[in-house]
Design a protein around this motif. Structure first.
Motif, PDB file in Angstrom:
ATOM      1  N   GLU A   1      54.314  47.185  39.310  1.00  9.49           N
ATOM      2  CA  GLU A   1      55.817  46.651  38.999  1.00  9.49           C
ATOM      3  C   GLU A   1      55.997  45.521  39.820  1.00  9.49           C
ATOM      4  O   GLU A   1      56.264  44.163  39.229  1.00  9.49           O
ATOM      5  N   GLY A   2      55.729  45.568  41.172  1.00  7.97           N
ATOM      6  CA  GLY A   2      55.986  44.621  42.070  1.00  7.97           C
ATOM      7  C   GLY A   2      55.225  43.366  41.730  1.00  7.97           C
ATOM      8  O   GLY A   2      55.483  42.190  41.899  1.00  7.97           O
ATOM      9  N   ILE A   3      53.888  43.521  41.431  1.00  5.11           N
ATOM     10  CA  ILE A   3      52.795  42.663  41.213  1.00  5.11           C
ATOM     11  C   ILE A   3      53.278  41.835  39.878  1.00  5.11           C
ATOM     12  O   ILE A   3      53.194  40.867  39.976  1.00  5.11           O
ATOM     13  N   LEU A   4      53.544  42.592  39.013  1.00  2.58           N
ATOM     14  CA  LEU A   4      53.953  41.777  37.624  1.00  2.58           C
ATOM     15  C   LEU A   4      55.087  41.184  37.548  1.00  2.58           C
ATOM     16  O   LEU A   4      55.259  40.116  36.849  1.00  2.58           O
ATOM     17  N   ASN A   5      55.988  41.480  38.600  1.00  9.49           N
ATOM     18  CA  ASN A   5      57.423  40.846  38.536  1.00  9.49           C
ATOM     19  C   ASN A   5      57.085  39.305  39.042  1.00  9.49           C
ATOM     20  O   ASN A   5      58.136  38.353  38.890  1.00  9.49           O
ATOM     21  N   ARG A   6      55.863  39.038  39.576  1.00  8.24           N
ATOM     22  CA  ARG A   6      55.846  37.843  40.142  1.00  8.24           C
ATOM     23  C   ARG A   6      55.375  36.718  38.795  1.00  8.24           C
ATOM     24  O   ARG A   6      55.269  35.649  38.782  1.00  8.24           O
ATOM     25  N   TYR A   7      54.926  37.416  37.568  1.00  4.84           N
ATOM     26  CA  TYR A   7      54.440  36.699  36.615  1.00  4.84           C
ATOM     27  C   TYR A   7      55.279  36.855  35.308  1.00  4.84           C
ATOM     28  O   TYR A   7      55.638  35.870  34.834  1.00  4.84           O
TER      29      TYR A   7
ATOM     30  N   GLN B   1      55.176  47.719  31.587  1.00  7.07           N
ATOM     31  CA  GLN B   1      53.875  47.258  31.537  1.00  7.07           C
ATOM     32  C   GLN B   1      53.205  48.109  32.745  1.00  7.07           C
ATOM     33  O   GLN B   1      52.205  48.407  32.525  1.00  7.07           O
ATOM     34  N   ALA B   2      53.912  48.377  33.752  1.00  5.41           N
ATOM     35  CA  ALA B   2      53.226  48.808  34.947  1.00  5.41           C
ATOM     36  C   ALA B   2      52.986  50.454  34.739  1.00  5.41           C
ATOM     37  O   ALA B   2      51.897  50.942  35.034  1.00  5.41           O
ATOM     38  N   GLU B   3      53.970  51.055  33.929  1.00  6.40           N
ATOM     39  CA  GLU B   3      53.915  52.494  33.610  1.00  6.40           C
ATOM     40  C   GLU B   3      52.624  52.640  32.585  1.00  6.40           C
ATOM     41  O   GLU B   3      52.036  53.675  32.675  1.00  6.40           O
TER      42      GLU B   3
ATOM     43  N   SER C   1      47.144  54.595  31.473  1.00 10.72           N
ATOM     44  CA  SER C   1      45.695  54.262  31.063  1.00 10.72           C
ATOM     45  C   SER C   1      44.749  54.451  32.362  1.00 10.72           C
ATOM     46  O   SER C   1      43.573  54.003  31.916  1.00 10.72           O
ATOM     47  N   GLY C   2      44.931  54.642  33.641  1.00  3.84           N
ATOM     48  CA  GLY C   2      44.059  54.721  34.512  1.00  3.84           C
ATOM     49  C   GLY C   2      43.602  53.505  35.002  1.00  3.84           C
ATOM     50  O   GLY C   2      42.372  53.120  35.665  1.00  3.84           O
ATOM     51  N   LEU C   3      44.394  52.497  34.865  1.00  3.29           N
ATOM     52  CA  LEU C   3      44.111  51.213  35.455  1.00  3.29           C
ATOM     53  C   LEU C   3      45.161  50.989  36.697  1.00  3.29           C
ATOM     54  O   LEU C   3      45.991  51.428  36.952  1.00  3.29           O
ATOM     55  N   GLN C   4      44.451  50.130  37.728  1.00  4.55           N
ATOM     56  CA  GLN C   4      45.290  49.617  38.715  1.00  4.55           C
ATOM     57  C   GLN C   4      44.938  48.092  39.138  1.00  4.55           C
ATOM     58  O   GLN C   4      43.668  47.693  38.748  1.00  4.55           O
TER      59      GLN C   4
ATOM     60  N   PHE D   1      45.700  47.582  45.616  1.00  4.89           N
ATOM     61  CA  PHE D   1      46.728  48.099  45.584  1.00  4.89           C
ATOM     62  C   PHE D   1      46.513  49.845  45.034  1.00  4.89           C
ATOM     63  O   PHE D   1      45.867  49.741  44.332  1.00  4.89           O
ATOM     64  N   ARG D   2      47.442  50.586  45.625  1.00  2.20           N
ATOM     65  CA  ARG D   2      47.184  51.960  45.093  1.00  2.20           C
ATOM     66  C   ARG D   2      47.829  51.999  43.686  1.00  2.20           C
ATOM     67  O   ARG D   2      48.685  51.128  43.389  1.00  2.20           O
ATOM     68  N   SER D   3      47.269  53.150  42.899  1.00  2.00           N
ATOM     69  CA  SER D   3      47.588  53.114  41.572  1.00  2.00           C
ATOM     70  C   SER D   3      49.305  53.667  41.606  1.00  2.00           C
ATOM     71  O   SER D   3      49.311  54.827  41.198  1.00  2.00           O
ATOM     72  N   SER D   4      50.283  52.755  41.594  1.00  2.00           N
ATOM     73  CA  SER D   4      51.297  53.343  41.498  1.00  2.00           C
ATOM     74  C   SER D   4      52.280  52.413  40.721  1.00  2.00           C
ATOM     75  O   SER D   4      52.031  51.189  40.874  1.00  2.00           O
ATOM     76  N   PRO D   5      53.158  52.768  40.015  1.00  2.00           N
ATOM     77  CA  PRO D   5      54.014  52.027  38.974  1.00  2.00           C
ATOM     78  C   PRO D   5      54.752  51.005  39.787  1.00  2.00           C
ATOM     79  O   PRO D   5      54.954  49.937  39.444  1.00  2.00           O
ATOM     80  N   LYS D   6      55.450  51.654  40.843  1.00  3.91           N
ATOM     81  CA  LYS D   6      56.216  50.626  41.813  1.00  3.91           C
ATOM     82  C   LYS D   6      55.409  49.457  42.332  1.00  3.91           C
ATOM     83  O   LYS D   6      55.926  48.406  42.233  1.00  3.91           O
ATOM     84  N   VAL D   7      54.261  49.735  42.860  1.00  2.00           N
ATOM     85  CA  VAL D   7      53.507  48.825  43.292  1.00  2.00           C
ATOM     86  C   VAL D   7      53.044  47.892  42.235  1.00  2.00           C
ATOM     87  O   VAL D   7      53.190  46.563  42.219  1.00  2.00           O
TER      88      VAL D   7
END
Length: 470
Positions: free
Chosen positions: A400-406, A378-380, A385-388, A392-398
């Motif tokens: 991904e860490g946020i989405l891991n909470r949900y 989902q992060a990738e 798609s140009g979303l962030q 937080f900076r637009s990085s898949p790792k960052v």
């Protein structure tokens, strides 16, 4: 080195195919074609298989027929089982990277579609042979067995083409979803209003049974609790409550705020469904339980018909007269049939519930990882798609860490919730079964969304251009 699917290409080329319409059909025409396909499905579900003589006896798959939109002893004996199974197998193979495909490549998409059709026919053949050898139609001679096998394979092919026809734009939605919803709705209508006399000497339909019981002085308690797992007033009430609860849960979302970097930081939200994996775990679990029933019945018929082998008894023991499971794994993967069944054997209800919850959670986790719904995937997609996420900076790792909470908590929680809904419905004798209610509500939601979108497109043609349609 050629890929696996490319090696199968010479075979898949000879499979029949439905052509797409030359231009997008109006909504009215697609609804007509959808109705035609649905009518054909109902007709086939009423035509008995040629060659079967006498009563078929106990149906070991009666509790799972809603999933496969099948009907005992008819052309729809297998239903959409081969299509659903083939689709899930192919999705898992691609999602787990066992088969490498790029769905942005038209050739790869065509290879996947053709291979899925071939898998459907192969699985249809496997199921047909298993049913015949397993004695689902009684003792058959070789000639009758071939005739029944051909009927089942032709029906599987027709259903596959009908599903393809709808998905390619002649109809609306998916043929598989349409057949499942139709089969469940038909079953629920029958169990609610059927005027046929049941094994207890009263009407099968819950409403007619309740009226008959109360008018004859049977009392409210007799209307609420009914033997033999037949539809009752309790089942009707539970069905209504669960329908309303599932509808509410389908509309519940957890929203993650994001910004659109390409459009000067326009803010929006990503809605994550509270039932994140929807009814997928229940479909997988049901298929697993059906496979256990099939395999255990085959083993019992061939090697343990007297229930004397201690090891094979763990897989399943059956009643020699009715072929109903009475012990082993086969018995504990069969849902209880109402309150009376729970009272008579509470251990069965407890073990069945535990197996269902554990299986549902496991399949929820597997599906999220294999289908592109994991936090990483989902992060990738968000970054591409140009979303962030704001702040937080637009990085898949960052991201991904946020989405891991949900996503992981939602995955496990939704697996538990859909399992609990199915368990409560089955234990209390809900009409149509708990799994059936989950599926039919989800499918109706999908169709409601599609109809709303199509009506908007036709009412405001400019939306078609914005969506890239002509």
């Amino acid at each position: 080195m050629p890929r696996i699917l490319e090696l199968l290409e010479p075979v898949t080329r000879i499979l029949p195919e439905v052509e797409k319409p030359k231009q997008k059909l109006p909504l009215r025409d697609r609804l007509i074609w959808t109705a035609v396909v649905l009518t054909l499905y109902f007709i086939m579900s009423e035509i008995p298989l040629y060659g079967i003589k006498g009563a078929l006896g106990y149906d070991p798959f009666m509790y799972m027929r809603w999933l496969f939109a099948s009907k005992r002893g008819t052309l729809m004996e297998l239903g959409i089982g081969p299509i659903v199974t083939a689709g899930l197998i192919m999705q898992l193979l691609v999602g787990s990277k066992i088969i490498e495909l790029d769905f942005t490549n038209p050739r790869d998409r065509a290879l996947f579609s053709a291979s899925q059709k071939l898998m459907t026919l192969i699985w249809g053949a496997i199921q047909s042979i298993s049913y015949i050898l397993g004695g689902a139609f009684g003792q058959l001679d070789i000639y009758t067995s071939i005739i029944i096998f051909l009927q089942l394979m032709i029906t599987t092919l027709l259903l596959m083409l009908m599903d393809e026809m709808i998905q390619k734009g002649w109809g609306l939605g998916s043929g598989v979803s349409l057949f499942i919803a139709a089969g469940i709705a038909q079953q629920m209508f029958w169990e609610t209003f059927s005027p046929v006399i049941g094994s207890d000497g009263k009407y099968i339909g819950a409403i007619l049974y309740t009226a008959q019981t109360l008018l004859s002085g049977g009392g409210l308690m007799n209307a609420l609790i009914r033997p033999y797992g037949l539809p009752s007033l309790t089942g009707l009430i539970v069905t209504t409550v669960i329908l309303l609860f599932v509808i509410y849960m389908e509309g519940t979302r957890i929203e993650v705020p994001i910004t659109m970097a390409k459009y000067r930081g326009i803010r929006t939200k990503i809605p994550l469904k509270f039932l994140y994996v929807s009814n997928i775990p229940i479909i997988f679990t049901s298929m697993l339980f059906v496979d256990i029933q099939i395999i255990s019945l085959l083993i019992w018929r061939q090697f343990n018909v007297n229930n004397t082998n201690i090891i094979l008894n763990l897989i399943g023991t059956f009643n020699q007269t009715t072929n109903t499971p009475i012990g082993g794994l086969a018995y504990y993967t069969k849902p209880p049939s109402g309150i009376s069944s729970v009272i008579s054997d509470p251990i069965h209800a407890i073990i069945y519930s535990a197996l269902l919850i554990i299986s549902s959670v496991i399949f929820s986790i597997i599906w999220v990882q294999a289908s592109g719904l994991s936090p990483r995937d989902q992060a990738e997609q968000l970054v591409e798609s140009g979303l962030q996420i704001p702040g937080f900076r637009s990085s898949p790792k960052v991201i991904e860490g946020i989405l891991n909470r949900y996503i992981p908590p939602l995955t496990i929680l939704s697996g538990i919730i859909v399992a609990l809904i199915a368990i409560v419905a089955d234990l209390l004798g809900a009409i149509g079964s708990g799994m059936g209610i989950l599926l039919v509500v989800g499918i109706i939601y999908q169709y409601w969304g599609m109809l709303t979108q199509e009506q908007m497109m036709e009412a405001y043609p400019i939306l078609k251009r914005l969506a890239g349609e002509r």
